[in-house]
Write a protein that holds these residues in place. Structure first.
Motif, PDB file in Angstrom:
ATOM      1  N   GLY A  83       0.784  -1.230   0.000  1.00  0.00           N
ATOM      2  CA  GLY A  83       0.000   0.000   0.000  1.00  0.00           C
ATOM      3  C   GLY A  83       0.810   1.271   0.000  1.00  0.00           C
ATOM      4  N   ARG A  84       2.129   1.159   0.144  1.00  0.00           N
ATOM      5  CA  ARG A  84       2.990   2.341   0.119  1.00  0.00           C
ATOM      6  C   ARG A  84       3.565   2.517  -1.286  1.00  0.00           C
ATOM      7  NH1 ARG A  84       5.153   3.663   5.256  1.00  0.00           N
ATOM      8  NH2 ARG A  84       3.467   3.476   6.798  1.00  0.00           N
ATOM      9  N   SER A  85       3.587   3.740  -1.777  1.00  0.00           N
ATOM     10  CA  SER A  85       4.079   3.989  -3.135  1.00  0.00           C
ATOM     11  C   SER A  85       5.596   4.040  -3.196  1.00  0.00           C
ATOM     12  CB  SER A  85       3.504   5.301  -3.677  1.00  0.00           C
ATOM     13  OG  SER A  85       3.861   6.391  -2.834  1.00  0.00           O
ATOM     14  N   GLU A  86       6.225   4.418  -2.084  1.00  0.00           N
ATOM     15  CA  GLU A  86       7.674   4.542  -2.059  1.00  0.00           C
ATOM     16  C   GLU A  86       8.274   3.598  -1.012  1.00  0.00           C
ATOM     17  OE1 GLU A  86       9.561   6.279  -4.110  1.00  0.00           O
ATOM     18  OE2 GLU A  86       7.814   7.058  -5.171  1.00  0.00           O
ATOM     19  N   PRO A  87       9.414   2.994  -1.339  1.00  0.00           N
ATOM     20  CA  PRO A  87      10.046   2.095  -0.376  1.00  0.00           C
ATOM     21  C   PRO A  87      10.763   2.867   0.720  1.00  0.00           C
ATOM     22  CG  PRO A  87      11.430   2.271  -2.312  1.00  0.00           C
ATOM     23  CD  PRO A  87      10.176   3.057  -2.611  1.00  0.00           C
ATOM     24  N   ALA A  88      11.051   2.177   1.800  1.00  0.00           N
ATOM     25  CA  ALA A  88      11.844   2.740   2.883  1.00  0.00           C
ATOM     26  C   ALA A  88      13.214   2.069   2.874  1.00  0.00           C
ATOM     27  CB  ALA A  88      11.158   2.508   4.224  1.00  0.00           C
ATOM     28  N   THR A  89      14.261   2.863   3.007  1.00  0.00           N
ATOM     29  CA  THR A  89      15.612   2.306   3.076  1.00  0.00           C
ATOM     30  C   THR A  89      15.887   1.905   4.520  1.00  0.00           C
ATOM     31  OG1 THR A  89      16.394   3.646   1.228  1.00  0.00           O
ATOM     32  CG2 THR A  89      18.059   2.746   2.716  1.00  0.00           C
ATOM     33  N   VAL A  90      16.135   0.617   4.739  1.00  0.00           N
ATOM     34  CA  VAL A  90      16.352   0.142   6.112  1.00  0.00           C
ATOM     35  C   VAL A  90      17.835  -0.051   6.420  1.00  0.00           C
ATOM     36  CG1 VAL A  90      14.075  -0.887   6.352  1.00  0.00           C
ATOM     37  CG2 VAL A  90      15.929  -2.259   5.412  1.00  0.00           C
ATOM     38  N   VAL A  91      18.618  -0.421   5.406  1.00  0.00           N
ATOM     39  CA  VAL A  91      20.072  -0.529   5.590  1.00  0.00           C
ATOM     40  C   VAL A  91      20.735   0.314   4.502  1.00  0.00           C
ATOM     41  CG1 VAL A  91      22.089  -2.034   5.751  1.00  0.00           C
ATOM     42  CG2 VAL A  91      19.847  -2.869   6.502  1.00  0.00           C
ATOM     43  N   PRO A  92      21.179   1.519   4.813  1.00  0.00           N
ATOM     44  CA  PRO A  92      21.803   2.375   3.806  1.00  0.00           C
ATOM     45  C   PRO A  92      23.313   2.157   3.742  1.00  0.00           C
ATOM     46  CG  PRO A  92      21.536   3.599   5.822  1.00  0.00           C
ATOM     47  CD  PRO A  92      20.997   2.217   6.101  1.00  0.00           C
ATOM     48  N   ASP A  93      23.910   2.765   2.756  1.00  0.00           N
ATOM     49  CA  ASP A  93      25.368   2.917   2.674  1.00  0.00           C
ATOM     50  C   ASP A  93      26.129   1.596   2.693  1.00  0.00           C
ATOM     51  OD1 ASP A  93      24.991   5.701   2.695  1.00  0.00           O
ATOM     52  OD2 ASP A  93      24.940   5.707   4.886  1.00  0.00           O
ATOM     53  N   ILE A  94      25.614   0.601   1.981  1.00  0.00           N
ATOM     54  CA  ILE A  94      26.404  -0.618   1.798  1.00  0.00           C
ATOM     55  C   ILE A  94      27.529  -0.283   0.829  1.00  0.00           C
ATOM     56  CG2 ILE A  94      26.386  -2.996   0.965  1.00  0.00           C
ATOM     57  CD1 ILE A  94      23.446  -3.138   1.742  1.00  0.00           C
ATOM     58  N   PRO A  95      28.759  -0.618   1.145  1.00  0.00           N
ATOM     59  CA  PRO A  95      29.866  -0.249   0.259  1.00  0.00           C
ATOM     60  C   PRO A  95      29.778  -0.969  -1.086  1.00  0.00           C
ATOM     61  CG  PRO A  95      30.626  -1.760   1.954  1.00  0.00           C
ATOM     62  CD  PRO A  95      29.228  -1.362   2.329  1.00  0.00           C
ATOM     63  N   SER A  96      30.174  -0.274  -2.155  1.00  0.00           N
ATOM     64  CA  SER A  96      30.120  -0.849  -3.496  1.00  0.00           C
ATOM     65  C   SER A  96      31.515  -1.262  -3.940  1.00  0.00           C
ATOM     66  CB  SER A  96      29.532   0.166  -4.477  1.00  0.00           C
ATOM     67  OG  SER A  96      30.354   1.324  -4.542  1.00  0.00           O
ATOM     68  N   GLY A  97      31.578  -1.891  -5.108  1.00  0.00           N
ATOM     69  CA  GLY A  97      32.846  -2.359  -5.645  1.00  0.00           C
ATOM     70  C   GLY A  97      33.090  -3.803  -5.260  1.00  0.00           C
ATOM     71  N   GLY A  98      33.862  -4.507  -6.081  1.00  0.00           N
ATOM     72  CA  GLY A  98      34.155  -5.901  -5.783  1.00  0.00           C
ATOM     73  C   GLY A  98      32.935  -6.776  -5.943  1.00  0.00           C
TER      74      GLY A  98
END
Length: 677
Positions: free
Chosen positions: A433-448
């Protein structure tokens, strides 16, 4: 094969393949799992298309040089030595949708986007039947997705940024790409265009073509650092370096960048290290030879092979010539599947395997959602899709896109009707029922390693596995090479277990409640070391990486490490098998002896001299559920006798009726294994 002393650089005339350099080309791609995966997914025909593109680029330059020598043209700007930097990236795009804006020495982009060589040559002659009807000597055709160059260097950067901004405003999953020379990076237009693209997060790719020479100025005379590796970070955008003479590396790096752009991750800045085997143009080639040391040309001349069987000036018959044979043939050394080889999957007696769903490009993780619908991620496309089998015939009746525009989504988990999706940078929660998601775990490092696996445990907590950023290194981010536990809302995060280089497949044992996981260990210790691990992942334990690959077995780079306390694996399998999926069999359809056992997918090696993997195995577990007693093949056939593959298994899902689903990212299918029906 005979070369052309009149037209080729002298270093090409007596060119011979250097085995060490060929190996280095191969290792360049193999050292990056994402790039290796992109190359492994190329069909034989796609590799031949890259080969033909390199040929066309070289023959184009030879013809222009011939015209200069015979007085048809006064001078020409060539891309000799830099062909792969143009051809690879174009082939990584979606021709017919994406837009490129080449510099004049990237003319090969024109024919690789669909222009004919004849039209390109007419453009140089400014004839009435040329694409511009004689009004512009610059080559391009917007109907083919090619914007012709602008004489002022660096000016294509803001232009391509504007095109990319249009794609973003229209919400079109398209990418715009341009090249900029190492000297042109110093122009105001290049800087302002790149900065604007970064701020607006447009789907643009900028390739800094560092050919070591800006007009007549060496890199160290106009650029203080030794390279451009710090430039992406200075603009706050994603970046990567590729070997500008290795067309496979160029292709793979651009394909990854394009996927990021389509997923809404903003622009990418790619750095191509290459060399111009001549002057700024044909009129100053002698000056270039006098200005720069001979060994510079010798070194870079070894990195390209230009051949032709004719001794006279080349014509179209020269298309049988070869260029960069070492790169194309050797670096992609596995033979194409022979026509006579059978594309049949084999399962134990009494079992049956069939296609549950197909036409799912790059499908990876599977999860069971509300209403027993199957949900699947497609990382390259940025999608989560829902598949239903309403009539229960074992074949999906419909495929519906649930979420789009994600950034390399991999892991999926459900808590009631709420869906959690693990993207490369974060974990999002999609509430009904929500149009936008909620970020629960942010800032996961990228690369590799880019997979992010999530699942909920019996304790109601969210478990997240993130792989390492490298083959072997000391990580600075605690999320790396670890399993971390969170509250469902993302709070209370703490490392659950560490020393896990790349654990992708995880499942809680229904008998004991313990977390089991399949771990991908390091590379570059030969074909048979170290083995891949199946671990019981226990809170507070360290499983050894990067110092140790087994208890008492330090990695050569950490000879003084104390490996006596490294947690031992429950069982090991063949090195480089690349385990990705792991699940316990909880159904009732399979024979009784399968209940409580586990299944694991082996995606398959990419750097083993004799390929291994590309199969599903059964992990036998004793009655207590606390010990694995053996591993045996369950589904085989994706890998053919010659080592080539037509599919690669990824994820596993036990269905309510007891059938087992297996995703195949190479074949774009989901397979269904049943028993006794």
């Amino acid at each position: 094969m005979k070369r052309f002393p009149a037209f080729d650089p002298p270093e090409y005339v007596d060119w011979k393949a250097d085995p060490a350099l060929v190996k280095r080309f191969r290792d360049t791609v193999a050292s990056d799992p994402d790039r290796a995966r992109s190359v492994a997914e190329l069909s034989g025909e796609a590799k031949l298309a890259l080969y033909r593109g390199l040929l066309r680029a070289r023959l184009h330059d030879i013809e222009l040089k011939r015209w200069v020598r015979t007085g048809v043209l006064s001078k020409a700007w060539l891309g000799t030595g830099e062909e792969a930097t143009t051809v690879g990236p174009v082939h990584a795009l979606q021709r017919g949708r994406d837009i490129v804006a080449p510099m004049i020495r990237n003319a090969a982009a024109c024919c690789e986007m669909g222009m004919s060589i004849a039209d390109m040559l007419r453009a140089y002659l400014a004839t009435a039947d040329s694409p511009s009807r004689g009004r512009d000597l610059h080559v391009g055709s917007f109907q083919h997705g090619v914007l012709q160059p602008i004489s002022h260097v660096g000016d294509m950067v803001p232009v391509i940024t504007g095109i990319a901004l249009t794609f973003k405003m229209r919400k079109e999953p398209r990418v715009a790409l341009t090249w900029v020379g190492d000297g042109s990076t110093k122009t105001a237009a290049a800087h302002e265009g790149t900065n604007f693209a970064a701020v607006q997060r447009v789907p643009a790719i900028f390739i800094i073509e560092n050919n070591q020479v800006a007009l007549g100025t060496r890199l160290d005379q106009h650029h203080l650092p030794p390279d451009f590796k710090d430039w992406p970070a200075s603009y706050g955008i994603w970046g990567a370096t590729f070997d500008g003479n290795n067309v496979l590396d160029a292709y793979a790096a651009t394909r990854i960048a394009a996927a990021r752009c389509r997923a809404g991750n903003g622009p990418a800045l790619l750095l191509a290290e290459t060399f111009r085997m001549g002057g700024h143009a044909t009129h100053d080639e002698r000056e270039a030879r006098e200005t720069f040391p001979p060994d510079l040309f010798t070194t870079w001349g070894k990195r390209a092979a230009t051949t032709c069987r004719r001794a006279s000036p080349p014509s179209r018959e020269c298309m049988r010539a070869a260029i960069s044979i070492a790169v194309i043939v050797v670096a992609s050394h596995r033979p194409a599947p022979a026509a006579a080889q059978d594309h049949t999957l084999r399962v134990p007696a009494g079992f049956k395997i069939s296609v549950f769903a197909q036409n799912l490009e790059g499908v990876r993780f599977l999860a069971l959602g509300p209403g027993n619908a199957v949900y699947a991620t497609q990382p390259r496309a940025g999608l989560v899709v829902k598949l239903t089998d309403a009539n229960h015939d074992g074949v999906a009746d419909s495929t519906i896109t649930v979420v789009s525009g994600l950034r390399q989504p991999f892991g999926l988990a459900f808590r009631g009707d709420t869906m959690y999706v693990a993207e490369v940078h974060d974990v999002k929660r999609f509430d009904p029922g929500r149009s936008e998601p909620a970020t629960v775990v942010p800032d996961i490092p990228s690369g590799g390693h880019s997979t992010r696996t999530i699942l909920f445990g019996p304790d109601g907590k969210l478990y997240l596995a993130v792989g390492s950023s490298c083959n072997l290194c000391d990580e600075r981010d605690s999320l790396r090479a670890a399993v971390t536990r969170f509250d469902p809302n993302g709070s209370g995060g703490r490392v659950f277990a560490r020393g896990l280089r790349n654990t992708v497949g995880m499942a809680f044992n229904p008998t004991t409640g313990e977390l089991w996981g399949a771990n991908n260990d390091r590379d570059n210790l030969g074909d048979d070391l170290p083995p891949e691990h199946v671990n019981i992942i226990k809170e507070g334990r360290n499983y050894g990486w990067p110092q140790c690959y087994l208890p008492g077995k330090p990695n050569p780079e950490y000879t003084t490490a104390d490996c006596s306390k490294a947690e031992p694996p429950m069982i090991t399998v063949q090195a480089h098998s690349a385990p990705l999926g792991f699940t316990f069999y909880t159904g009732n359809q399979f024979p009784r002896e399968y209940r409580g056992d586990a299944f694991m997918t082996l995606h398959g090696s990419w750097n083993r001299s004799v390929p291994t993997g590309a199969k599903v195995v059964r992990v036998r577990v004793d009655r207590s559920g606390r010990r694995a007693t053996g591993v045996e093949d369950f589904i085989v056939g994706w890998q053919l006798p010659d080592g080539s593959r037509w599919g690669r298994p990824v994820s596993l899902l036990v269905m309510p009726d007891g059938a087992l689903l297996v995703s195949d990212d190479m074949g774009g299918k989901i397979w269904r294994v049943s028993y006794g029906r």
